[in-house]
Design a protein around this motif. Sequence first.
Motif, mmCIF file in Angstrom:
data_model
loop_
_atom_site.group_PDB
_atom_site.id
_atom_site.type_symbol
_atom_site.label_atom_id
_atom_site.label_comp_id
_atom_site.label_asym_id
_atom_site.label_seq_id
_atom_site.Cartn_x
_atom_site.Cartn_y
_atom_site.Cartn_z
ATOM 1 N N VAL A 25 23.184 -31.318 -16.336
ATOM 2 C CA VAL A 25 22.803 -31.980 -17.584
ATOM 3 C C VAL A 25 24.038 -32.344 -18.392
ATOM 4 C CG1 VAL A 25 20.598 -30.731 -17.716
ATOM 5 C CG2 VAL A 25 22.561 -29.857 -18.981
ATOM 6 N N GLU A 26 23.874 -33.369 -19.195
ATOM 7 C CA GLU A 26 24.824 -33.687 -20.258
ATOM 8 C C GLU A 26 24.088 -33.406 -21.554
ATOM 9 O OE1 GLU A 26 26.004 -37.744 -19.672
ATOM 10 O OE2 GLU A 26 27.338 -37.218 -18.007
ATOM 11 N N THR A 27 24.774 -32.760 -22.485
ATOM 12 C CA THR A 27 24.121 -32.381 -23.731
ATOM 13 C C THR A 27 25.101 -32.387 -24.897
ATOM 14 O OG1 THR A 27 22.756 -30.694 -24.825
ATOM 15 C CG2 THR A 27 24.455 -29.892 -23.310
ATOM 16 N N SER A 28 24.569 -32.687 -26.054
ATOM 17 C CA SER A 28 25.366 -32.566 -27.274
ATOM 18 C C SER A 28 25.134 -31.204 -27.933
ATOM 19 C CB SER A 28 25.008 -33.692 -28.255
ATOM 20 O OG SER A 28 23.624 -33.645 -28.567
ATOM 21 N N LYS A 30 28.900 -30.853 -20.293
ATOM 22 C CA LYS A 30 28.263 -30.833 -18.984
ATOM 23 C C LYS A 30 27.877 -29.398 -18.674
ATOM 24 C CE LYS A 30 28.289 -32.897 -14.608
ATOM 25 N NZ LYS A 30 28.730 -34.048 -13.903
ATOM 26 N N ALA A 31 26.618 -29.237 -18.255
ATOM 27 C CA ALA A 31 26.122 -27.906 -17.910
ATOM 28 C C ALA A 31 25.314 -27.978 -16.620
ATOM 29 C CB ALA A 31 25.260 -27.351 -19.047
ATOM 30 N N PHE A 32 25.235 -26.834 -15.951
ATOM 31 C CA PHE A 32 24.427 -26.703 -14.748
ATOM 32 C C PHE A 32 23.400 -25.612 -15.006
ATOM 33 C CE2 PHE A 32 28.388 -28.544 -13.373
ATOM 34 C CZ PHE A 32 27.994 -29.505 -12.460
ATOM 35 N N LEU A 33 22.147 -25.913 -14.668
ATOM 36 C CA LEU A 33 21.040 -24.998 -14.914
ATOM 37 C C LEU A 33 20.373 -24.626 -13.602
ATOM 38 C CD1 LEU A 33 19.283 -26.986 -17.809
ATOM 39 C CD2 LEU A 33 21.206 -25.391 -17.994
ATOM 40 N N SER A 34 19.832 -23.427 -13.547
ATOM 41 C CA SER A 34 19.047 -22.962 -12.410
ATOM 42 C C SER A 34 17.615 -22.784 -12.878
ATOM 43 C CB SER A 34 19.613 -21.631 -11.907
ATOM 44 O OG SER A 34 18.826 -21.115 -10.865
ATOM 45 N N ILE A 83 19.544 -33.792 -24.564
ATOM 46 C CA ILE A 83 19.807 -33.337 -23.195
ATOM 47 C C ILE A 83 19.446 -34.463 -22.231
ATOM 48 C CG2 ILE A 83 19.292 -31.623 -21.406
ATOM 49 C CD1 ILE A 83 18.214 -29.804 -23.656
ATOM 50 N N LYS A 84 20.353 -34.753 -21.317
ATOM 51 C CA LYS A 84 20.072 -35.741 -20.272
ATOM 52 C C LYS A 84 20.321 -35.092 -18.922
ATOM 53 C CE LYS A 84 21.146 -40.178 -18.398
ATOM 54 N NZ LYS A 84 22.120 -41.036 -17.904
ATOM 55 N N ILE A 85 19.286 -35.047 -18.082
ATOM 56 C CA ILE A 85 19.461 -34.542 -16.725
ATOM 57 C C ILE A 85 20.085 -35.655 -15.902
ATOM 58 C CG2 ILE A 85 18.302 -33.684 -14.651
ATOM 59 C CD1 ILE A 85 16.234 -32.366 -16.461
ATOM 60 N N THR A 86 21.251 -35.383 -15.338
ATOM 61 C CA THR A 86 21.984 -36.408 -14.592
ATOM 62 C C THR A 86 21.781 -36.297 -13.089
ATOM 63 O OG1 THR A 86 23.979 -35.037 -14.575
ATOM 64 C CG2 THR A 86 23.743 -36.627 -16.387
ATOM 65 N N ILE A 124 14.660 -20.314 -16.476
ATOM 66 C CA ILE A 124 15.711 -21.327 -16.589
ATOM 67 C C ILE A 124 16.968 -20.637 -17.099
ATOM 68 C CG2 ILE A 124 16.370 -23.580 -17.510
ATOM 69 C CD1 ILE A 124 13.374 -23.974 -18.281
ATOM 70 N N ASP A 125 18.029 -20.711 -16.305
ATOM 71 C CA ASP A 125 19.294 -20.075 -16.672
ATOM 72 C C ASP A 125 20.394 -21.121 -16.795
ATOM 73 O OD1 ASP A 125 18.426 -17.381 -16.640
ATOM 74 O OD2 ASP A 125 18.605 -17.321 -14.460
ATOM 75 N N ILE A 126 21.266 -20.913 -17.766
ATOM 76 C CA ILE A 126 22.487 -21.708 -17.865
ATOM 77 C C ILE A 126 23.501 -21.044 -16.940
ATOM 78 C CG2 ILE A 126 24.338 -22.570 -19.352
ATOM 79 C CD1 ILE A 126 22.366 -22.198 -21.754
#
Length: 165
Positions: free
Chosen positions: A61-64, A3-7, A32-35, A96-98
């Motif tokens: 997002v959820e990502t592998s 799980k990640a959050f992006l700006s 990548i799936k934007i949740t 786009i930042d993680i």
Amino acid sequence: MHKAFLSLGSNLGDRENNLIQAVEEIEKNADIKITCASCIYETDPVGYIDQDRFLNMAVAVETSLSPLKLLEELQRVEKLLKRTREIHWGPRTIDIDILIFDDLEISLAQLVIPHPRMFERAFVLIPLMDLCRDEDLPTEKLRDYIDKCTDKNGVVMYKKFELGN
């Protein structure tokens, strides 16, 4: 899955369309799936202030992908949307930042997680609050950080954003 959050931010050209295109491009990647997506906010520039106002948002997002592979993919999207790096903190079609990746702490030349200045920037934290559930990010702690931000008065709701639009 991670799980990640992006700006995401834009202040050149069609700012809203730049954000929409970035979200669409990210969603095209099968890994990548934007949740969830925040509202879009119009914000004053920070750092280099002789530039137009930004539109900013955040996505969960959820990502592998690994953090570095995710960064590589986000930089591909930035390049596709004609991002240039001419002035530090300067105008851009897309940024786009993680912000956060699981509960990892990473400090590499090309990537620092959590994002090193996110807790000082209301234009990052306010959209992030839209995505928060206490199990992901402690909302009370985020509110405390927002209260301390000097740029919070320059962050104004622009419009709601719905995934799939």
